[in-house]
Design an enzyme around this catalytic site. Structure first.
Site, PDB file in Angstrom:
ATOM      1  CG  ASP A   1      -1.539   1.538   1.627  1.00  0.00           C
ATOM      2  OD1 ASP A   1      -1.439   1.798   2.619  1.00  0.00           O
ATOM      3  OD2 ASP A   1      -2.430   1.626   0.515  1.00  0.00           O
TER       4      ASP A   1
ATOM      5  CG  ASP B   1      -1.338   8.050   0.113  1.00  0.00           C
ATOM      6  OD1 ASP B   1      -2.476   8.149  -0.914  1.00  0.00           O
ATOM      7  OD2 ASP B   1       0.105   8.357  -0.493  1.00  0.00           O
TER       8      ASP B   1
HETATM    9  O1  LIG Z   1      -2.766   4.023   0.943  1.00  0.00           O
HETATM   10  P1  LIG Z   1      -3.413   4.133  -0.092  1.00  0.00           P
HETATM   11  O2  LIG Z   1      -4.404   3.539  -0.661  1.00  0.00           O
HETATM   12  O3  LIG Z   1      -2.336   4.136  -0.875  1.00  0.00           O
HETATM   13  O4  LIG Z   1      -4.348   5.513  -0.643  1.00  0.00           O
HETATM   14  C1  LIG Z   1      -5.162   6.509   0.139  1.00  0.00           C
HETATM   15  C2  LIG Z   1      -5.588   7.596  -0.053  1.00  0.00           C
HETATM   16  O5  LIG Z   1      -5.793   7.973  -1.817  1.00  0.00           O
HETATM   17  C3  LIG Z   1      -6.429   8.156   0.024  1.00  0.00           C
HETATM   18  O6  LIG Z   1      -8.003   7.231   0.463  1.00  0.00           O
HETATM   19  C4  LIG Z   1      -8.449   7.804   1.499  1.00  0.00           C
HETATM   20  O7  LIG Z   1      -9.509   6.714   1.581  1.00  0.00           O
HETATM   21  P2  LIG Z   1     -10.866   7.463  -0.099  1.00  0.00           P
HETATM   22  O8  LIG Z   1     -10.316   6.753  -1.076  1.00  0.00           O
HETATM   23  O9  LIG Z   1     -12.067   8.889   0.658  1.00  0.00           O
HETATM   24  O10 LIG Z   1     -12.046   5.311   0.562  1.00  0.00           O
HETATM   25  C5  LIG Z   1      -8.502   8.898   2.871  1.00  0.00           C
HETATM   26  O11 LIG Z   1      -8.063   7.298   3.358  1.00  0.00           O
HETATM   27  C6  LIG Z   1      -7.167   9.935   2.630  1.00  0.00           C
HETATM   28  O12 LIG Z   1      -6.711   9.971   4.001  1.00  0.00           O
HETATM   29  C7  LIG Z   1      -5.835   8.741   1.213  1.00  0.00           C
HETATM   30  O13 LIG Z   1      -4.953   9.834   1.467  1.00  0.00           O
HETATM   31 MG   LIG Z   2      -2.905   3.534   3.382  1.00  0.00          MG
END
Ligand SMILES: O=P(O)(O)OC[C@@H](O)[C@H]1O[C@@H](OP(=O)(O)O)[C@@H](O)[C@@H](O)[C@@H]1O
Ligand SMILES: [Mg+2]
Ligand SMILES: [Zn+2]
Length: 186
Positions: A12, A14
């Site tokens: 993953d 972020d």
């Molecule tokens: O952890 P990975 O998958 O690499 O990326 C997560 C991000 O795309 C964002 O995903 C969003 O979730 P929603 O997409 O809004 O449900 C939120 O959790 C944000 O805080 C976060 O930065």
């Molecule tokens: Mg993540």
């Protein structure tokens, strides 16, 4: 170099490789890697593991940033890992929003199947999925990955909630997981 499923690590992004934010990572300036994660990726790569990334990027569908900005983040990530002595085989991302009905937004396993096709693997059973959110682990479980939760990013909250965390290896961060995996390999 061919990859075995056991030699594949799907990360993953972020909250595992770089700092996360509830306000999304919207620009190159906001993309701040954990130095220990870059070092861990290089160590794992040098030890023969194939590194890939699977990341939800709904900020694109939401209009917070575009794919050019996302690619700039990923170019920097590839360069930093290369400068540290490692390499990333593939970065898969889902640009869709929660209501777009795609099959690649985790917890759906579409990004992992994309990685499987890219690496020409017959199965992902036995690969490693490292995430900070339950949906990361659920995507991995759907295709037979070993589940690894790190406490960085949203990981501590995910651990505290505790739901769905059966057969999950838990580590403070990617570096600690790398230490454990490389020690296990000896
Ligand atoms: O952890 P990975 O998958 O690499 O990326 C997560 C991000 O795309 C964002 O995903 C969003 O979730 P929603 O997409 O809004 O449900 C939120 O959790 C944000 O805080 C976060 O930065
Ligand atoms: Mg993540
Ligand atoms: Zn998608």
């Amino acid at each position: 170099m061919s990859t075995s499923p056991e030699g594949l690590i799907i990360l993953d992004r972020d909250g595992v490789i770089n700092e996360d934010s509830d306000a999304y990572i919207k620009s190159l300036a906001e993309w701040i890697p954990y130095p220990s994660a870059i070092r861990a990726m290089a160590r794992l790569s040098q030890a023969g593991y194939t590194l890939t990334v699977a990341t939800n990027q709904s900020g694109i569908a939401r209009g917070y940033y575009d794919e050019t900005t996302l690619e700039a983040m990923h170019e920097r990530l590839r360069r930093m890992v290369k400068e540290a002595g490692g390499e990333i085989a593939h970065i898969a991302y889902c640009p869709h929003g929660p209501d777009d009905g795609c099959d690649c937004r985790k917890p759906y396993p579409g990004l992992l199947r994309q990685i499987q096709r890219k690496l020409n693997l017959a199965t992902l059973t036995g690969s490693w999925l490292v995430g900070d959110s339950l949906r990361d682990l659920q995507a991995g479980e759907a295709v037979g990955c070993h589940s690894v939760l790190v406490r960085t990013g949203k990981g501590k909250n995910t651990e505290t909630r505790g739901e769905g965390l059966k057969n999950v290896h838990i580590f403070d961060d990617l570096g600690t997981f790398a230490d454990w995996l490389l020690d296990k390999k000896k």
